[in-house]
Design a protein around this motif. Structure first.
Motif, PDB file in Angstrom:
ATOM      1  N   TYR A 204       0.808  -1.216   0.000  1.00  0.00           N
ATOM      2  CA  TYR A 204       0.000   0.000   0.000  1.00  0.00           C
ATOM      3  C   TYR A 204       0.847   1.274   0.000  1.00  0.00           C
ATOM      4  O   TYR A 204       0.328   2.365  -0.059  1.00  0.00           O
ATOM      5  N   PHE A 208      -0.135   2.661  -7.245  1.00  0.00           N
ATOM      6  CA  PHE A 208      -0.858   1.754  -8.138  1.00  0.00           C
ATOM      7  C   PHE A 208      -1.367   2.560  -9.327  1.00  0.00           C
ATOM      8  O   PHE A 208      -1.884   3.668  -9.151  1.00  0.00           O
ATOM      9  N   ARG A 210      -3.990   1.937 -11.257  1.00  0.00           N
ATOM     10  CA  ARG A 210      -5.441   2.155 -11.215  1.00  0.00           C
ATOM     11  C   ARG A 210      -5.831   3.101 -10.083  1.00  0.00           C
ATOM     12  O   ARG A 210      -6.749   3.905 -10.220  1.00  0.00           O
ATOM     13  N   ASP A 211      -5.127   3.028  -8.974  1.00  0.00           N
ATOM     14  CA  ASP A 211      -5.465   3.905  -7.849  1.00  0.00           C
ATOM     15  C   ASP A 211      -5.138   5.356  -8.149  1.00  0.00           C
ATOM     16  O   ASP A 211      -5.763   6.272  -7.604  1.00  0.00           O
ATOM     17  N   MET A 350      -9.570  -4.163 -10.879  1.00  0.00           N
ATOM     18  CA  MET A 350      -9.740  -3.653  -9.509  1.00  0.00           C
ATOM     19  C   MET A 350      -9.929  -4.823  -8.531  1.00  0.00           C
ATOM     20  O   MET A 350      -9.403  -4.808  -7.417  1.00  0.00           O
ATOM     21  N   ASP A 352      -8.579  -7.697  -7.638  1.00  0.00           N
ATOM     22  CA  ASP A 352      -7.300  -8.284  -8.022  1.00  0.00           C
ATOM     23  C   ASP A 352      -6.965  -9.532  -7.217  1.00  0.00           C
ATOM     24  O   ASP A 352      -5.820  -9.785  -6.895  1.00  0.00           O
ATOM     25  N   TYR A 534     -14.879  -6.613   1.373  1.00  0.00           N
ATOM     26  CA  TYR A 534     -13.824  -6.419   0.375  1.00  0.00           C
ATOM     27  C   TYR A 534     -14.383  -6.561  -1.045  1.00  0.00           C
ATOM     28  O   TYR A 534     -15.314  -5.869  -1.407  1.00  0.00           O
ATOM     29  N   HIS A 535     -13.821  -7.464  -1.860  1.00  0.00           N
ATOM     30  CA  HIS A 535     -14.327  -7.576  -3.232  1.00  0.00           C
ATOM     31  C   HIS A 535     -15.656  -8.315  -3.308  1.00  0.00           C
ATOM     32  O   HIS A 535     -16.332  -8.264  -4.325  1.00  0.00           O
ATOM     33  N   GLN A 596      -7.183   5.815   2.667  1.00  0.00           N
ATOM     34  CA  GLN A 596      -6.925   5.191   1.363  1.00  0.00           C
ATOM     35  C   GLN A 596      -7.030   6.279   0.308  1.00  0.00           C
ATOM     36  O   GLN A 596      -8.061   6.954   0.178  1.00  0.00           O
TER      37      GLN A 596
HETATM   38  C1  GLC Z   1      -6.480  -3.785  -3.402  1.00  0.00           C
HETATM   39  C2  GLC Z   1      -7.513  -3.550  -4.478  1.00  0.00           C
HETATM   40  C3  GLC Z   1      -6.895  -3.034  -5.728  1.00  0.00           C
HETATM   41  C4  GLC Z   1      -6.092  -1.796  -5.406  1.00  0.00           C
HETATM   42  C5  GLC Z   1      -5.072  -2.077  -4.315  1.00  0.00           C
HETATM   43  C6  GLC Z   1      -4.346  -0.835  -3.847  1.00  0.00           C
HETATM   44  O1  GLC Z   1      -5.639  -4.820  -3.763  1.00  0.00           O
HETATM   45  O2  GLC Z   1      -8.206  -4.729  -4.741  1.00  0.00           O
HETATM   46  O3  GLC Z   1      -7.857  -2.775  -6.697  1.00  0.00           O
HETATM   47  O4  GLC Z   1      -5.460  -1.327  -6.550  1.00  0.00           O
HETATM   48  O5  GLC Z   1      -5.719  -2.626  -3.185  1.00  0.00           O
HETATM   49  O6  GLC Z   1      -5.250   0.063  -3.299  1.00  0.00           O
END
Ligand code: GLC
Length: 652
Positions: A204, A208, A210-211, A350, A352, A534-535, A596
């Protein structure tokens, strides 16, 4: 592949990236590369033209490097080159090169700088005097919040409108700025989470891809373009070159899932450090998942950058054009597939980790469609692109037809499936994928409103995944993958099913959760993905921004606004969690990070867009009339209606 490029790839497996940056003229440098976890050094000759960086004395120009016979040479035709202008700041590439040449310029060097201590995984902000970074920071009102310490003060109501200033927004901006990651003193991204209470950082502390999208868009909407430009160029340099996972290589063109800036001691000099960019293509990620969405998001962000900033020079650069083409090549490569949708493994977006979304998940298809449209807009009109454009058009038409026709469900369609004949062997089969009506889950009968509908999560032979996946549906609206009627119907469903999809915190990542034996089998008894967590049916505040863009596009901003108001009731007090648990999103997620970044940025983007809805244009793909025409021809040729034996080609 040209010889020089081939040699380059042998010589330069995954690079540890840092800017080419040095103090001496015409010096020979080393580039670090990582082969099977061993760092190797490759000598690179480079030409340095100027050295004027105030604080560190290392502004210089780095010219293209190319290889012949396993030897790196300086590019001699200097007149053709634009400087990379490293300045220890920018991953400026080389334009005016041939595609082949410029592929070879994606090297990183290193920069000397005084040792800096990373703060929570974020490289500490540099001494900023004289830097643009400083200018950006100066725009900010008030103190910066470190680790969100200021977040807890005051009630939510207090915070909403104190003296006409939205205090939550202010807090969010401070938190977002504190998540910025620096590389060679440049802002290059934002870390995934900045949670001081968490003792397990995992990855973290990385940027990322996508983030970063909502972060990048928030900065773009605020008129702060440099961080996005830097992000685009630096991630471009990380685009996959070589083998990374147990001697197996991801396809060339793959963008990493994330990267980390490491500050490491400079070889042979204890008093100095260098920044190194270290990408993860999934080879270290939990489950070793391939980040298929990264490249697609990268293209989408690149287009948004051009639209917001008006600076089209970035997308016109040859290295950027090549980056786009490499992503397209990877996505458009022929395989065994019969469908125009993109075939991927589980956890490629997302979501993942294992959630039963392997195959042709909707989220990937929506991003794919959006990226294809965006790429088509940005590809330079030159001979080499003609084939790409044709391939793009053919795929776009087939993809939209396939998804609109076969992924769509509403009351009428469920009823049709309910009465399907099976085992139809013929070209004219109605039940093409041989779906057994018993697959219709009992929850769907309750969930489907009489007005509204949605695109299902996945379609495979004899298998429809009826779960509602939010991001896929929202981005199908944004990208016009869904028709106008379908887009409205999706929003109708969201309104009708507000208690299921929003409840106490927007927005449920998917509905419903997998439970019992299904959970055991499909997730592999994943304790993080227990039902409604979560997912697996958790609620993710970051989805607010995609919801808002979709609502604005369909001229229904009030739906997005309502969701933002729900979030504002507690998101700040709860310290901006990554996700919420339970059916109504009442609890902060069991293992959710606090602070986050994409929860923060998602909220900010939603607010910024609601305040200025026309800005959403930079993110939206409008329906293309030529595609619509081609689509209508396909509909009339659809075997469900009447099979036309003539092979049609749709070239626009
Ligand atoms: C989790 C999420 C993912 C995201 C990552 C970092 O693994 O599933 O989509 O990119 O966290 O926040």
């Amino acid at each position: 592949m040209a010889t020089s490029e081939a040699i380059l790839q042998v010589l330069l497996p995954r690079l540890h990236h840092s800017d080419l940056c040095t103090n001496s003229l015409n010096s020979v440098h080393t580039i670090k590369a990582n082969v099977n976890n061993r760092r190797i050094k490759i000598p690179v000759s480079m030409q340095v033209h100027s050295c004027s960086r105030k604080s560190q004395n290392c502004r210089r120009r780095v010219y293209a490097l190319w290889s012949r016979d396993s030897v790196f040479h300086e590019k001699t035709d200097v007149g053709r080159l634009e400087s990379m202008g490293c300045q220890c700041q920018q991953a400026e590439g080389v334009s005016g090169l041939t595609t082949e040449d410029q592929n070879e310029t994606r090297f990183k060097g290193k920069t000397r700088r005084p040792t800096s201590n990373p703060i929570n995984g974020t490289s500490s902000a540099p001494s900023i005097e004289g830097y643009e970074v400083g200018q950006q920071l100066k725009h900010e009102k008030g103190d910066h919040v470190r680790n969100g310490k200021a977040a807890a003060a005051g009630t939510t109501k207090d915070k909403l409108d104190r003296g006409g200033v939205n205090v939550i927004e202010d807090e969010a901006w401070n938190l977002l700025r504190n998540s910025i990651v620096y590389y060679c003193n440049n802002q290059v991204g934002t870390i995934a989470a900045n949670d001081p209470s968490s003792n397990s950082i995992l990855n973290y502390d990385q940027v990322f891809i996508r983030d970063f999208i909502p972060s990048g868009i928030a900065f773009l909407l605020k008129g702060e373009y440099d961080i996005v430009r830097n992000f685009i160029l630096h991630t471009l340099q990380l685009q996959s070159w070589e083998k990374t996972m147990d001697c197996y290589s991801p396809g060339q063109g793959l963008m990493p899932a994330s990267f980390k800036v490491r500050t490491v001691p400079l070889d042979g000099d204890d008093s100095a450090t260098e920044d190194v960019l270290d990408p993860d293509f999934g080879e270290a990620a939990i489950g070793r998942v391939a980040p298929v969405d990264s490249g697609l998001w990268w293209i989408i962000l690149l287009r948004a950058y051009g639209k917001c900033s008006g600076d089209l020079s970035l997308q016109e650069r040859i290295d950027v054009q090549t980056g786009i083409k490499m992503i397209l090549k990877l996505c458009l490569a022929d395989g065994f597939d019969m469908f125009p949708t993109l075939l991927v493994t589980d956890g490629s977006c997302m979501i993942d980790r294992r959630m039963g979304i392997h195959g042709h998940p909707l989220e990937i298809q929506a991003l794919f469609y959006s990226a294809l449209l965006s790429a088509r807009e940005m590809l330079a009109p030159e001979d080499a692109s003609a084939d790409h454009i044709q391939a793009l058009n053919n795929r776009l038409i087939a993809l939209s037809f396939h998804v609109r026709e076969y992924y769509w469900i509403d009351m009428r369609k469920i009823n049709e499936i309910y009465r399907y004949k099976t085992e139809e062997y013929s070209y004219d089969a109605v039940n093409k994928f041989n779906i057994y009506p018993d697959q219709i889950p009992s929850w769907l009968v309750e969930f489907m409103p009489s007005k509204g509908g949605y695109l299902i999560g996945n379609l495979q032979p004899a298998h429809m995944d009826f779960r509602f996946f939010s991001l896929g549906n929202l981005w199908s609206i944004v990208s016009s993958l869904a028709t106008v009627d379908q887009s409205h119907a999706i929003l109708d469903l969201i309104e009708a099913k507000w208690d299921e999809l929003v409840a106490d915190m927007p927005f449920k990542i998917c509905y419903p959760a997998l439970q019992g034996q299904e959970w055991q089998i499909i997730t592999g008894s994943d304790p993080k993905n227990t039902p409604w967590s979560y997912h697996n049916g958790g609620s993710w505040p970051t989805l607010l921004w995609q919801l808002t863009v979709a609502c604005i596009k369909m001229n229904r901003p009030e739906v997005g606004l309502k969701a933002v108001e729900v979030a504002e009731r507690r998101i700040s007090q709860d310290k901006w969690p990554e996700y919420y648990d339970t059916k109504r999103a009442r609890f902060i997620g069991k293992q959710a990070r606090l602070y986050q970044t994409w929860s923060i940025a998602g909220y900010l983007v939603a607010k910024l867009l609601l305040a200025n809805p026309s800005a959403a244009k930079s993110l939206v793909n409008e329906e293309d009339s030529e595609l619509v025409n081609a689509f209508s021809s396909m509909i009339s040729a659809n075997p469900r209606r009447k099979r036309v034996r003539r092979r049609q080609s749709f070239i626009i």
